[in-house]
Design a protein around this motif. Structure first.
Motif, PDB file in Angstrom:
ATOM      1  N   LEU A  20       0.838  -1.181   0.000  1.00 15.89           N
ATOM      2  CA  LEU A  20       0.000   0.000   0.000  1.00 15.89           C
ATOM      3  C   LEU A  20       0.885   1.246   0.000  1.00 15.89           C
ATOM      4  CD1 LEU A  20      -2.691  -0.954   2.674  1.00 15.89           C
ATOM      5  CD2 LEU A  20      -2.598  -1.532   0.236  1.00 15.89           C
ATOM      6  N   SER A  21       0.428   2.269  -0.684  1.00 19.12           N
ATOM      7  CA  SER A  21       1.135   3.548  -0.709  1.00 19.12           C
ATOM      8  C   SER A  21       0.196   4.658  -0.286  1.00 19.12           C
ATOM      9  CB  SER A  21       1.657   3.846  -2.121  1.00 19.12           C
ATOM     10  OG  SER A  21       2.562   2.863  -2.556  1.00 19.12           O
ATOM     11  N   CYS A  22       0.762   5.674   0.292  1.00 13.42           N
ATOM     12  CA  CYS A  22      -0.019   6.838   0.724  1.00 13.42           C
ATOM     13  C   CYS A  22       0.832   8.065   0.415  1.00 13.42           C
ATOM     14  CB  CYS A  22      -0.325   6.740   2.209  1.00 13.42           C
ATOM     15  SG  CYS A  22      -1.070   8.228   2.915  1.00 13.42           S
ATOM     16  N   VAL A  23       0.366   8.858  -0.533  1.00 15.47           N
ATOM     17  CA  VAL A  23       1.108  10.051  -0.937  1.00 15.47           C
ATOM     18  C   VAL A  23       0.513  11.267  -0.249  1.00 15.47           C
ATOM     19  CG1 VAL A  23       1.822  11.497  -2.852  1.00 15.47           C
ATOM     20  CG2 VAL A  23       1.668   9.026  -3.157  1.00 15.47           C
ATOM     21  N   ALA A  24       1.371  12.053   0.375  1.00 12.12           N
ATOM     22  CA  ALA A  24       0.945  13.284   1.027  1.00 12.12           C
ATOM     23  C   ALA A  24       1.173  14.456   0.101  1.00 12.12           C
ATOM     24  CB  ALA A  24       1.726  13.481   2.320  1.00 12.12           C
ATOM     25  N   ALA A  62      -0.754  -8.388  15.846  1.00 13.44           N
ATOM     26  CA  ALA A  62      -1.366  -9.208  14.792  1.00 13.44           C
ATOM     27  C   ALA A  62      -0.602  -9.157  13.479  1.00 13.44           C
ATOM     28  CB  ALA A  62      -2.804  -8.784  14.569  1.00 13.44           C
ATOM     29  N   VAL A  63       0.207  -8.109  13.275  1.00 10.44           N
ATOM     30  CA  VAL A  63       0.901  -7.973  11.982  1.00 10.44           C
ATOM     31  C   VAL A  63       2.418  -8.021  12.131  1.00 10.44           C
ATOM     32  CG1 VAL A  63      -1.023  -6.600  11.124  1.00 10.44           C
ATOM     33  CG2 VAL A  63       1.040  -5.446  11.950  1.00 10.44           C
ATOM     34  N   LYS A  64       2.927  -8.111  13.334  1.00 13.12           N
ATOM     35  CA  LYS A  64       4.377  -8.136  13.543  1.00 13.12           C
ATOM     36  C   LYS A  64       5.001  -9.312  12.794  1.00 13.12           C
ATOM     37  CE  LYS A  64       4.877  -5.811  17.991  1.00 13.12           C
ATOM     38  NZ  LYS A  64       5.152  -5.977  19.439  1.00 13.12           N
ATOM     39  N   GLY A  65       6.079  -9.027  12.099  1.00 16.67           N
ATOM     40  CA  GLY A  65       6.777 -10.061  11.349  1.00 16.67           C
ATOM     41  C   GLY A  65       6.207 -10.284   9.959  1.00 16.67           C
ATOM     42  N   ARG A  66       5.039  -9.707   9.679  1.00 16.38           N
ATOM     43  CA  ARG A  66       4.416  -9.874   8.349  1.00 16.38           C
ATOM     44  C   ARG A  66       4.330  -8.548   7.595  1.00 16.38           C
ATOM     45  NH1 ARG A  66      -0.709 -11.364   7.876  1.00 16.38           N
ATOM     46  NH2 ARG A  66      -1.403 -10.470   9.854  1.00 16.38           N
ATOM     47  N   PHE A  67       4.069  -7.462   8.311  1.00 17.34           N
ATOM     48  CA  PHE A  67       3.911  -6.153   7.687  1.00 17.34           C
ATOM     49  C   PHE A  67       5.127  -5.284   8.004  1.00 17.34           C
ATOM     50  CE2 PHE A  67      -1.048  -5.879   7.658  1.00 17.34           C
ATOM     51  CZ  PHE A  67      -1.107  -7.121   7.040  1.00 17.34           C
ATOM     52  N   THR A  68       5.468  -4.413   7.063  1.00 13.07           N
ATOM     53  CA  THR A  68       6.552  -3.452   7.277  1.00 13.07           C
ATOM     54  C   THR A  68       6.087  -2.075   6.832  1.00 13.07           C
ATOM     55  OG1 THR A  68       8.232  -5.150   6.864  1.00 13.07           O
ATOM     56  CG2 THR A  68       8.932  -2.848   6.764  1.00 13.07           C
ATOM     57  N   ILE A  69       6.154  -1.123   7.752  1.00 13.20           N
ATOM     58  CA  ILE A  69       5.812   0.253   7.426  1.00 13.20           C
ATOM     59  C   ILE A  69       7.101   1.018   7.139  1.00 13.20           C
ATOM     60  CG2 ILE A  69       5.858   1.002   9.856  1.00 13.20           C
ATOM     61  CD1 ILE A  69       3.529   2.898   9.174  1.00 13.20           C
ATOM     62  N   SER A  70       7.049   1.897   6.158  1.00 18.17           N
ATOM     63  CA  SER A  70       8.214   2.709   5.826  1.00 18.17           C
ATOM     64  C   SER A  70       7.729   4.014   5.212  1.00 18.17           C
ATOM     65  CB  SER A  70       9.143   1.967   4.866  1.00 18.17           C
ATOM     66  OG  SER A  70       8.497   1.689   3.642  1.00 18.17           O
ATOM     67  N   ARG A  71       8.629   4.958   5.135  1.00 14.57           N
ATOM     68  CA  ARG A  71       8.286   6.231   4.527  1.00 14.57           C
ATOM     69  C   ARG A  71       9.470   6.760   3.738  1.00 14.57           C
ATOM     70  NH1 ARG A  71       6.603  10.201   9.240  1.00 14.57           N
ATOM     71  NH2 ARG A  71       6.833  11.849   7.686  1.00 14.57           N
ATOM     72  N   ASP A  72       9.179   7.423   2.648  1.00  9.68           N
ATOM     73  CA  ASP A  72      10.195   8.093   1.835  1.00  9.68           C
ATOM     74  C   ASP A  72       9.869   9.575   1.908  1.00  9.68           C
ATOM     75  OD1 ASP A  72      11.667   9.284  -0.246  1.00  9.68           O
ATOM     76  OD2 ASP A  72      11.677   7.417  -1.396  1.00  9.68           O
ATOM     77  N   ASN A  73      10.619  10.287   2.748  1.00 12.03           N
ATOM     78  CA  ASN A  73      10.315  11.704   2.959  1.00 12.03           C
ATOM     79  C   ASN A  73      10.519  12.528   1.688  1.00 12.03           C
ATOM     80  OD1 ASN A  73       9.588  11.274   5.642  1.00 12.03           O
ATOM     81  ND2 ASN A  73      11.691  11.542   6.357  1.00 12.03           N
ATOM     82  N   ALA A  74      11.472  12.138   0.867  1.00 17.94           N
ATOM     83  CA  ALA A  74      11.718  12.877  -0.378  1.00 17.94           C
ATOM     84  C   ALA A  74      10.520  12.756  -1.328  1.00 17.94           C
ATOM     85  CB  ALA A  74      12.976  12.364  -1.052  1.00 17.94           C
ATOM     86  N   LYS A  75       9.881  11.589  -1.312  1.00 13.45           N
ATOM     87  CA  LYS A  75       8.720  11.372  -2.173  1.00 13.45           C
ATOM     88  C   LYS A  75       7.404  11.658  -1.463  1.00 13.45           C
ATOM     89  CE  LYS A  75      10.926   7.840  -5.063  1.00 13.45           C
ATOM     90  NZ  LYS A  75      10.856   6.444  -5.571  1.00 13.45           N
TER      91      LYS A  75
END
Length: 120
Positions: A20-24, A62-75
């Protein structure tokens, strides 16, 4: 004024993956903390993962080890890599942003949501 737009939802089989992506529209003090929440019909929205501007992340059990959240501040983009998906992960997923972690669940800055459906 900031706004958030999610994308990347879809339908997958159990064990599959989605990103999933979320653009600000812009990164300001109001997007210092960002997170993913999910909601199923008839239930309250629940937190999935959160991340601060330096990349420190937290997850619900419930999502530990399966999901990874990250952010690209430049984008100006927030991501949620979802692996080993289960039918119980089926929900509408929303991204959110707030000046502090404490304010994240009650923030007024939400995306429109993207549907994730996992079939068994």
């Amino acid at each position: 004024q900031e706004h958030l737009v999610e994308s990347g939802g879809g339908s997958v089989q159990s064990g599959g993956s989605l990103v999933l992506s979320c653009v600000a529209s812009e990164f300001t003090y109001r997007t210092a903390y960002m997170g993913w929440f999910r909601q199923t019909p008839g239930n309250e929205r629940e937190a999935v993962a959160a991340i601060d501007g330096d990349g420190r992340a937290s997850y619900v059990d419930a999502v530990k080890g399966r999901f990874t959240i990250s952010r690209d501040n430049a984008k100006k983009t927030l991501y949620l890599q979802m692996n080993s998906l289960k039918p119980e992960d089926t929900a509408m997923y929303y991204c959110a942003a707030a000046p502090t972690l404490r304010q994240l669940p009650s923030t007024s800055l939400w995306g429109q949501g993207t549907q994730v459906t996992v079939s068994s």
